[in-house]
Design an enzyme around this catalytic site. Structure first.
Site, PDB file in Angstrom:
ATOM      1  N   GLU A 170       1.035  -1.218  -0.022  1.00  0.00           N
ATOM      2  CA  GLU A 170      -0.172   0.056   0.011  1.00  0.00           C
ATOM      3  C   GLU A 170       1.013   1.084  -0.030  1.00  0.00           C
ATOM      4  OE1 GLU A 170      -2.923   0.294  -0.603  1.00  0.00           O
ATOM      5  OE2 GLU A 170      -3.487  -1.685  -0.711  1.00  0.00           O
TER       6      GLU A 170
ATOM      7  N   TYR B 147      -7.216   6.206   4.076  1.00  0.00           N
ATOM      8  CA  TYR B 147      -7.235   5.165   2.914  1.00  0.00           C
ATOM      9  C   TYR B 147      -6.498   3.785   3.380  1.00  0.00           C
ATOM     10  CZ  TYR B 147      -6.186   2.317  -1.019  1.00  0.00           C
ATOM     11  OH  TYR B 147      -5.855   1.141  -1.735  1.00  0.00           O
TER      12      TYR B 147
ATOM     13  N   ASP C 276      -9.837   6.521  -2.669  1.00  0.00           N
ATOM     14  CA  ASP C 276      -8.633   6.902  -3.468  1.00  0.00           C
ATOM     15  C   ASP C 276      -8.920   7.492  -4.704  1.00  0.00           C
ATOM     16  OD1 ASP C 276      -9.148   4.854  -4.940  1.00  0.00           O
ATOM     17  OD2 ASP C 276      -7.070   4.079  -5.080  1.00  0.00           O
TER      18      ASP C 276
ATOM     19  N   CYS D 107     -13.209   1.695 -15.579  1.00  0.00           N
ATOM     20  CA  CYS D 107     -13.635   3.282 -15.361  1.00  0.00           C
ATOM     21  C   CYS D 107     -12.414   4.038 -15.395  1.00  0.00           C
ATOM     22  CB  CYS D 107     -14.572   3.436 -14.131  1.00  0.00           C
ATOM     23  SG  CYS D 107     -15.224   5.001 -14.089  1.00  0.00           S
TER      24      CYS D 107
ATOM     25  N   CYS E 149     -16.944   1.428 -20.753  1.00  0.00           N
ATOM     26  CA  CYS E 149     -18.366   1.202 -20.209  1.00  0.00           C
ATOM     27  C   CYS E 149     -19.014   0.273 -20.715  1.00  0.00           C
ATOM     28  CB  CYS E 149     -19.053   2.646 -20.663  1.00  0.00           C
ATOM     29  SG  CYS E 149     -18.385   4.081 -19.861  1.00  0.00           S
TER      30      CYS E 149
ATOM     31  N   CYS F 264     -18.559  -2.569 -18.167  1.00  0.00           N
ATOM     32  CA  CYS F 264     -18.639  -2.083 -16.850  1.00  0.00           C
ATOM     33  C   CYS F 264     -20.100  -2.752 -16.304  1.00  0.00           C
ATOM     34  CB  CYS F 264     -18.752  -0.781 -16.699  1.00  0.00           C
ATOM     35  SG  CYS F 264     -18.990  -0.238 -14.893  1.00  0.00           S
TER      36      CYS F 264
ATOM     37  N   CYS G 127     -25.100   3.888 -14.342  1.00  0.00           N
ATOM     38  CA  CYS G 127     -24.358   4.868 -14.103  1.00  0.00           C
ATOM     39  C   CYS G 127     -24.849   6.063 -14.822  1.00  0.00           C
ATOM     40  CB  CYS G 127     -23.103   4.416 -14.882  1.00  0.00           C
ATOM     41  SG  CYS G 127     -21.858   5.752 -14.963  1.00  0.00           S
TER      42      CYS G 127
HETATM   43 FE1  SF4 Z   1     -17.536   4.434 -15.429  1.00  0.00          FE
HETATM   44 FE2  SF4 Z   1     -20.121   4.481 -15.477  1.00  0.00          FE
HETATM   45 FE3  SF4 Z   1     -18.608   3.822 -17.545  1.00  0.00          FE
HETATM   46 FE4  SF4 Z   1     -18.930   2.195 -15.632  1.00  0.00          FE
HETATM   47  S1  SF4 Z   1     -20.473   2.851 -16.851  1.00  0.00           S
HETATM   48  S2  SF4 Z   1     -16.804   2.604 -16.600  1.00  0.00           S
HETATM   49  S3  SF4 Z   1     -19.032   3.536 -13.881  1.00  0.00           S
HETATM   50  S4  SF4 Z   1     -18.471   5.894 -16.559  1.00  0.00           S
END
Ligand code: SF4
Length: 347
Positions: free
Chosen positions: A49, A132, A150, A204, A211, A214, A220
């Site tokens: 860390e 953190y 972070d 992200c 995305c 994701c 989101c």
């Molecule tokens: Fe980031 Fe939203 Fe894209 Fe997911 S959908 S990578 S949280 S911007």
């Protein structure tokens, strides 16, 4: 600025759903083979860390492995010579982290018989361990609940909830912590914390987030409103200044004169070329550039007599430079220098 409360965020995704989504994604797609993840040893977690602060994973891996070979336990690090510690860290930058790490090991040995404590109040007292790192140690070493915030987490939350908070200053950190605490689960904390960091680092990402991969895409806010590029919010930073620094070279057949720097300021306690306040007459032998967080150094290197100083000085032979803690740009400079040529200039 319109504050986004945990209740507002909860209307987008509940804490349970968020944790489950992140944990499931981490299990399938997260990073599970990093060297410090293999044993969940609190010492390994602390070392990794501190190394990972301001430094990328791929840079840290070889340093982490070398560090554990040289200082395998809290006790080994606590009892090590400070110069050996600094030499092992050299090249990673932000040298205060190395000194903090040794001070942390000394506290764990002195106060906790070499066993890392788990309680937040005790972790907060350990040198180099900020909010953190408290969360990271609790999650990664003990699988215990603790929020983490972070740069990765702030970016992810900033986009997920289209937060108006800036991420490159600490001004709004308390709001990020408030949200992170709201979303911290009571189980699976190791995987959840790793999942948050992995999502921020690999999906992200700061630029061109993927995305389409994701697991949070459906909820989101930035993605749904087609404004991912507008988040997270950043405050425009002033350009950092450039400052000259004048370094003196005194080389002969017995080596080069190095001076130990003060414990405060840049390159704390490392050995470096002695500095003079003013540029000597004539032309510098060479120049180098180095960027710190708050300024750019325009280094001028002079073959000149040394200014008086009350700091410790030593003449070091070239073959012994590897065993001494040197700032990376000074090491590079000395390695590239034609020593015979400099000796001739000095004669
Ligand atoms: Fe980031 Fe939203 Fe894209 Fe997911 S959908 S990578 S949280 S911007």
């Amino acid at each position: 600025m319109q504050r986004v409360t945990p209740q507002d965020a909860n209307a987008v995704i509940s804490a349970d759903d968020f944790a489950q989504t992140v944990v499931n994604w981490q299990r399938q797609h997260g990073r599970n083979d990093l060297p410090w993840q293999q044993h969940n040893d609190p010492y390994h977690v602390l070392v990794s860390e501190l190394m990972l602060q301001q430094t990328q994973v791929k840079t840290v891996i070889p340093y982490f492995q070398r560090w554990l070979e040289q200082f395998p336990t809290f006790t080994a690090l606590a009892n090590a010579d400070e110069q050996e510690v600094m030499a092992c860290w050299q090249g990673l930058g932000y040298y205060r982290r190395a000194r903090n790490l040794q001070a942390a090991a000394q506290k764990v040995v002195a106060d906790y018989q070499g066993t890392m404590p788990q309680a937040m109040e005790e972790l907060r007292e350990i040198p180099g361990v900020g909010p953190y790192t408290v969360g990271a140690i609790r999650a990664f070493a003990f699988d215990a609940p603790a929020a983490i915030v972070d740069g990765n987490v702030k970016r992810l939350l900033g986009r997920l909830f289209t937060l108006p908070y800036v991420v490159n200053k600490s001004t709004h950190d308390k709001y990020f912590w408030e949200l992170s605490e709201h979303y911290t689960p009571t189980v699976n904390n190791r995987r959840f914390a790793q999942g948050l960091l992995d999502l921020g680092a690999t999906v992200c990402k700061p630029r061109q987030p993927t995305c389409e991969l994701c697991p949070l895409q459906k909820v989101c806010c930035a993605y749904q409103q087609d404004c991912v590029e507008d988040y997270p919010k950043r405050e425009v930073k002033a350009r950092i200044p450039t400052r000259p620094g004048h370094f003196c070279l005194d080389i002969n057949g017995q080596g080069v004169v190095l001076e130990q720097r003060p414990a405060d300021g840049i390159w704390p306690s490392l050995w470096s070329l002695p500095e003079c306040k003013e540029a000597p007459q004539g032309k510098p032998l060479t120049r180098f550039k180095h960027t710190f967080s708050h300024y750019k150094l325009d280094g001028h290197v002079w073959v000149t007599s040394l200014p008086p100083s009350d700091r410790p000085r030593r003449r070091i032979e070239p073959e012994h430079l590897a065993n001494i803690g040197l700032p990376a740009p000074i090491r590079k400079l000395l390695e590239q220098l034609n020593w015979d040529e400099v000796c001739q200039i000095q004669l």
